[in-house]
Design a protein around this motif. Sequence first.
Motif, short mmCIF file in Angstrom:
data_model
loop_
_atom_site.label_atom_id
_atom_site.label_comp_id
_atom_site.label_asym_id
_atom_site.label_seq_id
_atom_site.Cartn_x
_atom_site.Cartn_y
_atom_site.Cartn_z
N HIS A 158 51.25 15.85 -21.53
CA HIS A 158 50.01 15.25 -22.04
C HIS A 158 49.67 14.04 -21.17
CE1 HIS A 158 50.27 17.57 -25.83
NE2 HIS A 158 51.56 17.47 -25.60
N VAL A 159 48.60 13.36 -21.54
CA VAL A 159 48.27 12.13 -20.83
C VAL A 159 48.52 10.94 -21.77
CG1 VAL A 159 46.50 10.78 -19.63
CG2 VAL A 159 46.53 13.27 -19.42
N LEU A 160 49.37 10.05 -21.31
CA LEU A 160 49.64 8.82 -22.05
C LEU A 160 48.68 7.77 -21.52
CD1 LEU A 160 51.63 7.31 -24.02
CD2 LEU A 160 52.89 6.65 -21.97
N TRP A 161 47.89 7.17 -22.40
CA TRP A 161 46.91 6.19 -21.93
C TRP A 161 46.82 5.02 -22.88
CZ3 TRP A 161 42.73 5.28 -25.19
CH2 TRP A 161 42.45 6.28 -26.14
N ALA A 162 46.35 3.91 -22.34
CA ALA A 162 46.15 2.72 -23.17
C ALA A 162 44.99 1.92 -22.60
CB ALA A 162 47.41 1.87 -23.20
N TYR A 163 44.34 1.16 -23.45
CA TYR A 163 43.21 0.33 -23.01
C TYR A 163 43.68 -0.90 -22.24
CZ TYR A 163 39.78 2.80 -25.92
OH TYR A 163 38.94 3.72 -26.47
N ASN A 164 44.78 -1.51 -22.70
CA ASN A 164 45.22 -2.78 -22.10
C ASN A 164 46.69 -3.01 -22.43
OD1 ASN A 164 45.33 -3.78 -24.80
ND2 ASN A 164 43.12 -4.12 -24.71
N GLU A 165 47.19 -4.17 -22.02
CA GLU A 165 48.62 -4.45 -22.20
C GLU A 165 49.01 -4.54 -23.68
OE1 GLU A 165 50.06 -7.97 -20.25
OE2 GLU A 165 52.11 -7.19 -20.21
N ALA A 166 48.14 -5.14 -24.48
CA ALA A 166 48.44 -5.26 -25.92
C ALA A 166 48.58 -3.87 -26.55
CB ALA A 166 47.35 -6.06 -26.62
N HIS A 167 47.72 -2.96 -26.12
CA HIS A 167 47.77 -1.58 -26.61
C HIS A 167 49.07 -0.90 -26.18
CE1 HIS A 167 45.29 2.46 -26.89
NE2 HIS A 167 46.25 2.40 -27.79
N LEU A 168 49.49 -1.16 -24.93
CA LEU A 168 50.77 -0.63 -24.43
C LEU A 168 51.93 -1.16 -25.26
CD1 LEU A 168 51.02 -0.78 -20.53
CD2 LEU A 168 50.97 1.27 -21.97
N ASN A 169 51.90 -2.47 -25.54
CA ASN A 169 52.96 -3.09 -26.34
C ASN A 169 53.02 -2.49 -27.74
OD1 ASN A 169 53.80 -4.77 -24.27
ND2 ASN A 169 52.44 -6.44 -24.88
N PHE A 170 51.85 -2.22 -28.28
CA PHE A 170 51.78 -1.61 -29.60
C PHE A 170 52.45 -0.22 -29.59
CE2 PHE A 170 49.71 1.39 -32.42
CZ PHE A 170 49.75 0.74 -33.64
N LEU A 171 52.10 0.59 -28.58
CA LEU A 171 52.69 1.93 -28.48
C LEU A 171 54.20 1.83 -28.28
CD1 LEU A 171 50.08 3.68 -26.13
CD2 LEU A 171 50.42 4.11 -28.57
N GLU A 172 54.61 0.87 -27.46
CA GLU A 172 56.03 0.68 -27.19
C GLU A 172 56.79 0.35 -28.48
OE1 GLU A 172 57.15 -2.74 -24.77
OE2 GLU A 172 58.53 -1.43 -23.69
N SER A 173 56.27 -0.60 -29.24
CA SER A 173 57.00 -0.99 -30.45
C SER A 173 57.04 0.16 -31.45
CB SER A 173 56.42 -2.26 -31.07
OG SER A 173 55.15 -2.00 -31.59
N TYR A 174 56.00 0.98 -31.45
CA TYR A 174 56.01 2.13 -32.35
C TYR A 174 57.08 3.14 -31.93
CZ TYR A 174 54.71 6.05 -35.22
OH TYR A 174 54.76 7.08 -36.12
N VAL A 175 57.09 3.47 -30.64
CA VAL A 175 58.01 4.48 -30.15
C VAL A 175 59.46 4.01 -30.25
CG1 VAL A 175 58.67 5.85 -28.12
CG2 VAL A 175 56.27 5.53 -28.66
#
Length: 169
Positions: free
Chosen positions: A104-121
């Motif tokens: 799939h394609v993993l995407w994020a709008y910005n760093e905060a969004h990346l951090n959010f995904l990271e903490s979830y995973v």
Amino acid sequence: MVIRFRDYSKRLSDFEQEILVRCPQCDRIAKILTVNSEQSSLSSIKRIICQHCSYTKQQSNVAKGKLALRLWQNNYMAPRNSSYGILDHFFGLPLWLQTSCCGHVLWAYNEAHLNFLESYVQSKLRERLPDETLGWHNGSLASRLPRWIKLTQHREKVLQKIQQLKHSL
Ligand SMILES: [Zn+2]
């Protein structure tokens, strides 16, 4: 230690204040920012700014904001074109933070969004608590994440790709 995830109040639109894209003029990183208009807090203007080549463009945008949620509901899909992958839905520019991951394609709008995904995973315990005003609801970003991101067997790979994306900032 068990890492708990409790942030079920975040919505995709919370991360739309700053969207990182590929500049159409110099191909480097540019930002789409939200400029709130004086007339109404509901209507906002999106402005793209590139600090590398001074490219700038803006457009008022009310209706298209709703598109983001629809894209999200469609299993984390955003508009694509064959050579650039995921495009932002305001200017149609390729998102800066995107990479292929688990088919799939993993995407994020910005760093905060990346951090959010990271903490979830990263979290092994994902507690859902009712929203203070809305009660139990499905509008949150975490409850709408695609299944492949939530799968335990994809955890390591997804975290590795998130790190790669962070290095591109
Ligand atoms: Zn530029």
